[in-house]
Design a protein around this motif. Sequence first.
Motif, mmCIF file in Angstrom:
data_model
loop_
_atom_site.group_PDB
_atom_site.id
_atom_site.type_symbol
_atom_site.label_atom_id
_atom_site.label_comp_id
_atom_site.label_asym_id
_atom_site.label_seq_id
_atom_site.Cartn_x
_atom_site.Cartn_y
_atom_site.Cartn_z
ATOM 1 N N ILE A 57 0.980 -1.567 -0.007
ATOM 2 C CA ILE A 57 0.647 -0.245 -0.163
ATOM 3 C C ILE A 57 1.005 1.648 0.001
ATOM 4 C CG2 ILE A 57 -2.340 1.014 1.060
ATOM 5 C CD1 ILE A 57 -2.458 -1.640 0.280
ATOM 6 N N PRO A 70 1.111 7.178 0.439
ATOM 7 C CA PRO A 70 0.322 5.868 0.344
ATOM 8 C C PRO A 70 0.426 5.708 -1.141
ATOM 9 C CG PRO A 70 -1.423 7.460 1.034
ATOM 10 C CD PRO A 70 0.094 8.456 1.490
ATOM 11 N N SER A 123 -4.209 -7.497 -1.366
ATOM 12 C CA SER A 123 -4.323 -6.481 -1.884
ATOM 13 C C SER A 123 -4.736 -6.109 -3.076
ATOM 14 C CB SER A 123 -3.128 -5.362 -1.268
ATOM 15 O OG SER A 123 -2.433 -5.617 -2.914
ATOM 16 N N ASP A 174 -7.001 -3.642 -6.182
ATOM 17 C CA ASP A 174 -6.625 -2.024 -6.817
ATOM 18 C C ASP A 174 -7.336 -2.071 -8.566
ATOM 19 O OD1 ASP A 174 -4.235 -0.951 -8.251
ATOM 20 O OD2 ASP A 174 -3.598 -2.924 -7.230
ATOM 21 N N ASN A 216 -6.187 -1.037 4.790
ATOM 22 C CA ASN A 216 -5.965 0.061 4.547
ATOM 23 C C ASN A 216 -7.207 0.451 2.869
ATOM 24 O OD1 ASN A 216 -3.235 -0.686 5.413
ATOM 25 N ND2 ASN A 216 -2.909 1.357 4.949
ATOM 26 N N ASN A 275 -7.762 3.252 0.417
ATOM 27 C CA ASN A 275 -7.429 4.493 -0.885
ATOM 28 C C ASN A 275 -8.230 5.031 -1.343
ATOM 29 O OD1 ASN A 275 -5.323 4.761 1.090
ATOM 30 N ND2 ASN A 275 -4.085 3.756 0.169
ATOM 31 N N THR A 279 -8.148 8.569 2.337
ATOM 32 C CA THR A 279 -7.173 7.629 2.558
ATOM 33 C C THR A 279 -7.911 6.704 4.155
ATOM 34 O OG1 THR A 279 -5.620 9.236 3.644
ATOM 35 C CG2 THR A 279 -5.074 8.168 1.282
#
Length: 293
Positions: free
Chosen positions: A80, A107, A129, A131, A173, A175, A189
Amino acid sequence: DMGVQSITIAEVKRLPAVMGEVDVLKGILIMPGVNTVGEATAGFNVRGGSADQNLILYGNSTIFNPTHAFGFFSAFNADIVNGVELYKGSIPVNYGGRLSSVLQVDPKFGRSDKIGGSGGLGILTSRLSLDGPIGKKTTFLVGGRTTYSDWALNLLDDEADLNDSKITFYDINANIQHHINEKNTLELTAYLSQDDFRFDPDTTYSYQNINVALGWKHFFNDELEGRFTVGSDRYEFGIIGLENPLNSFDFGFDVNQLFLKADFEYRKNENHIMNFGVHGIQYTLNPGSNRPY
């Protein structure tokens, strides 16, 4: 710039990994003037300063406890993080200042072309993670880590009185970045971490970081850029003691802060750049409460 050193996450990942986990904080220990506080302890010293004289920022949020499991693991998931900057001297005034240093952790935001992810499976920890884009103007990135180290503690000899110990942690986390148009961008964030540990079945220790920040970047014209950020930081610590049922207790304290930042950058030309702004912080401190459990 004098007094500042940068390290990218690609450089951190080339360092030896402890238990298969890339550690951002261990990466800055290779920098001149930075020393570890000690084995199996949290924090770092910069040029003779103490660990509590360092300001650690994740984006614009203050991280009060940057480690997991007594310092064995960093509180930052390397998947991250985009990079880190360590200010050991000549700290810019917009960071608010600290006696020793400022560690700025930048970040990472999600990619805009496709959805992807990364992860890792270790003997003590695992991480994942994901994204990618949401529509044409928004990107997201979410990630988490957790540990399952209790099996290693259960292997200890009964005579060590540590086989009933427990060490667990997790961090999450999130974002989000949204491009409204060419002149306006929103960034959100969020960070959450939780640690729980005990060395005997009677006393349990825990601490938690909760951070949320919302930022707006606006280009007034080709020369003037503004960044406005509002957010909340919270740190909690607690102890539950059950050794004697008549005297069982629940002790805890917390630190809270609300902040508002307005930063501007005026570029007249390549030779003249002016930075100015205003910051405000409201602190709410709870020195401690001790209640029957």
